[in-house]
Design a protein around this motif. Sequence first.
Motif, mmCIF file in Angstrom:
data_model
loop_
_atom_site.group_PDB
_atom_site.id
_atom_site.type_symbol
_atom_site.label_atom_id
_atom_site.label_comp_id
_atom_site.label_asym_id
_atom_site.label_seq_id
_atom_site.Cartn_x
_atom_site.Cartn_y
_atom_site.Cartn_z
ATOM 1 N N PRO A 1 81.324 -31.037 -13.758
ATOM 2 C CA PRO A 1 82.512 -31.187 -14.613
ATOM 3 C C PRO A 1 82.982 -29.870 -15.227
ATOM 4 C CG PRO A 1 80.985 -32.982 -15.013
ATOM 5 C CD PRO A 1 80.271 -32.007 -14.112
ATOM 6 N N ALA A 2 82.042 -28.974 -15.543
ATOM 7 C CA ALA A 2 82.429 -27.676 -16.109
ATOM 8 C C ALA A 2 83.179 -26.846 -15.079
ATOM 9 C CB ALA A 2 81.195 -26.927 -16.596
ATOM 10 N N PHE A 3 82.734 -26.920 -13.823
ATOM 11 C CA PHE A 3 83.451 -26.188 -12.771
ATOM 12 C C PHE A 3 84.843 -26.766 -12.569
ATOM 13 C CE2 PHE A 3 84.780 -25.834 -8.326
ATOM 14 C CZ PHE A 3 84.826 -24.453 -8.194
ATOM 15 N N GLN A 4 84.942 -28.086 -12.541
ATOM 16 C CA GLN A 4 86.244 -28.718 -12.337
ATOM 17 C C GLN A 4 87.201 -28.412 -13.473
ATOM 18 O OE1 GLN A 4 84.874 -32.767 -11.796
ATOM 19 N NE2 GLN A 4 84.902 -32.577 -9.557
ATOM 20 N N ALA A 5 86.679 -28.331 -14.681
ATOM 21 C CA ALA A 5 87.539 -27.985 -15.818
ATOM 22 C C ALA A 5 88.026 -26.548 -15.720
ATOM 23 C CB ALA A 5 86.771 -28.192 -17.128
ATOM 24 N N ALA A 6 87.166 -25.666 -15.226
ATOM 25 C CA ALA A 6 87.542 -24.255 -15.104
ATOM 26 C C ALA A 6 88.418 -23.997 -13.881
ATOM 27 C CB ALA A 6 86.287 -23.384 -15.032
ATOM 28 N N HIS A 7 88.235 -24.800 -12.825
ATOM 29 C CA HIS A 7 88.969 -24.587 -11.566
ATOM 30 C C HIS A 7 89.510 -25.923 -11.042
ATOM 31 C CE1 HIS A 7 87.409 -20.478 -11.411
ATOM 32 N NE2 HIS A 7 86.222 -20.984 -11.696
ATOM 33 N N ASP B 1 74.448 -15.165 12.374
ATOM 34 C CA ASP B 1 75.865 -15.077 12.002
ATOM 35 C C ASP B 1 76.145 -15.640 10.611
ATOM 36 O OD1 ASP B 1 76.392 -13.990 14.500
ATOM 37 O OD2 ASP B 1 76.699 -15.952 15.421
ATOM 38 N N THR B 2 75.186 -16.366 10.046
ATOM 39 C CA THR B 2 75.391 -16.974 8.733
ATOM 40 C C THR B 2 75.416 -15.907 7.643
ATOM 41 O OG1 THR B 2 74.319 -19.034 9.407
ATOM 42 C CG2 THR B 2 74.424 -18.587 7.041
ATOM 43 N N GLN B 3 76.402 -16.025 6.753
ATOM 44 C CA GLN B 3 76.506 -15.123 5.604
ATOM 45 C C GLN B 3 75.749 -15.749 4.431
ATOM 46 O OE1 GLN B 3 78.389 -12.096 5.761
ATOM 47 N NE2 GLN B 3 78.306 -12.613 7.936
ATOM 48 N N ALA B 4 74.781 -15.015 3.900
ATOM 49 C CA ALA B 4 73.948 -15.535 2.804
ATOM 50 C C ALA B 4 74.285 -14.804 1.505
ATOM 51 C CB ALA B 4 72.472 -15.363 3.140
ATOM 52 N N HIS B 5 74.653 -15.572 0.486
ATOM 53 C CA HIS B 5 75.048 -15.017 -0.810
ATOM 54 C C HIS B 5 74.035 -15.482 -1.860
ATOM 55 C CE1 HIS B 5 78.931 -14.331 1.226
ATOM 56 N NE2 HIS B 5 78.718 -15.531 1.721
ATOM 57 N N TRP B 6 73.278 -14.537 -2.404
ATOM 58 C CA TRP B 6 72.226 -14.868 -3.372
ATOM 59 C C TRP B 6 72.803 -15.604 -4.585
ATOM 60 C CZ3 TRP B 6 71.739 -13.397 -8.471
ATOM 61 C CH2 TRP B 6 70.510 -13.653 -9.095
ATOM 62 N N LEU B 7 72.079 -16.643 -5.020
ATOM 63 C CA LEU B 7 72.474 -17.406 -6.208
ATOM 64 C C LEU B 7 71.500 -17.189 -7.363
ATOM 65 C CD1 LEU B 7 73.518 -20.805 -4.563
ATOM 66 C CD2 LEU B 7 75.012 -18.946 -5.335
ATOM 67 N N PHE B 8 70.210 -17.494 -7.127
ATOM 68 C CA PHE B 8 69.201 -17.277 -8.173
ATOM 69 C C PHE B 8 67.811 -17.311 -7.536
ATOM 70 C CE2 PHE B 8 70.376 -21.805 -8.212
ATOM 71 C CZ PHE B 8 69.157 -22.419 -7.978
ATOM 72 N N ASP B 9 66.874 -16.635 -8.185
ATOM 73 C CA ASP B 9 65.485 -16.633 -7.730
ATOM 74 C C ASP B 9 64.772 -17.881 -8.230
ATOM 75 O OD1 ASP B 9 65.781 -14.153 -6.474
ATOM 76 O OD2 ASP B 9 65.310 -13.068 -8.318
ATOM 77 N N GLU B 10 63.794 -18.308 -7.459
ATOM 78 C CA GLU B 10 63.014 -19.492 -7.825
ATOM 79 C C GLU B 10 61.852 -19.096 -8.726
ATOM 80 O OE1 GLU B 10 63.605 -22.656 -7.743
ATOM 81 O OE2 GLU B 10 62.710 -23.491 -5.916
ATOM 82 N N TRP C 1 80.941 -18.969 -10.019
ATOM 83 C CA TRP C 1 80.625 -19.943 -11.061
ATOM 84 C C TRP C 1 79.156 -20.356 -10.986
ATOM 85 C CZ3 TRP C 1 78.876 -24.971 -10.573
ATOM 86 C CH2 TRP C 1 78.789 -25.689 -11.775
ATOM 87 N N ILE C 2 78.630 -20.603 -9.776
ATOM 88 C CA ILE C 2 77.226 -21.002 -9.645
ATOM 89 C C ILE C 2 76.312 -19.905 -10.179
ATOM 90 C CG2 ILE C 2 75.377 -21.518 -8.008
ATOM 91 C CD1 ILE C 2 77.402 -22.919 -6.250
ATOM 92 N N ARG C 3 76.599 -18.665 -9.819
ATOM 93 C CA ARG C 3 75.774 -17.559 -10.310
ATOM 94 C C ARG C 3 75.785 -17.503 -11.837
ATOM 95 N NH1 ARG C 3 77.726 -12.832 -6.070
ATOM 96 N NH2 ARG C 3 76.192 -13.279 -4.411
#
Length: 311
Positions: free
Chosen positions: A127-133, A167-176, A302-304
């Motif tokens: 919901p926070a993402f939807q409110a922002a975007h 070929d997949t593009q990987a974009h770091w989000l967060f460490d576990e 936003w996820i980051r």
Amino acid sequence: MKTDILGDKNSQPLKRRLPPLGALRCFEAAARLESFTQAGAALHLTHGAISRAVRALEDDLGCTLFERRQQRVFLTPAGAELLHSVTQALDLLDSGAQRLREAGRNAPLVLSCEPTLLMRWLIPRLPAFQAAHPEVSIQLLAGGGPFSFNAGIDLAIRRNDFAWSRDTQAHWLFDEAVGPVCRPDKQAEWAPQIKGQVQLAAQAPRLHSATRAQAWEQWLQLQQWPMTPAPQEQVFEHFYFSLQAAVAGLGLAIAPWQLVRDDLASGLLCAPFDFVADGSAYYLLSPKAIDEHSAAGRLLNWIRAAASLKP
């Protein structure tokens, strides 16, 4: 007999005898600008190319389309009639293309996400993402491990515990970061503090997940503690179930901080040993590079940001 069946040799579309479409484009520009030279400049062609295209069109139709007077050209009655038809056709094509572009821009992003992360982290924050975007629509799919972008998936969130395509593009989000969690009222019994150090009680029941079968073993190795069996151990089919069992007070479960941070903040769970990085991380996977201004780029940023916020 004519039919409307595509591919039929007698179908109406295949029997059409259209004028050269490239020549029609040159004709429309010349008629609108009343100049072969200006039409050529508009279409990045030479004056001669426009003239030849119009001549080919006149030969195909068997009529004169322009009267040529010095540096300008004027439509004949036949040319005016053709321009009317061409303008209508181009307007129709433009309208159809615009609708398709709008549909493409408004189509939801299909996002595949590991089920436990989806249920315990992403959906509560969506919901926070939807409110922002509000302009970005997302369709969520639960899935883990290997997948294919050819299956209608636009993006995927995965932990790097398997190999994905080159070929997949990987974009770091967060460490576990992982650690045992339990209900606060069980902490004194299962993780007592002895001489200022929190100890793992021998009688503490351990909760396991079939999808992370080595979680306890890996955590004990990270702590440099021996792997000793517990008197009570339960294995659950999915990771989500083992975490819910911890909330219910059935035992200690190894949990990633992101997946239990809301339960920790609300007091449903506690983490007697805190959390330790296990060397893995989550990534947003895409079939191509992500433009930060695109819908996918806004979601990535936003996820980051959401993952970095303290509850």
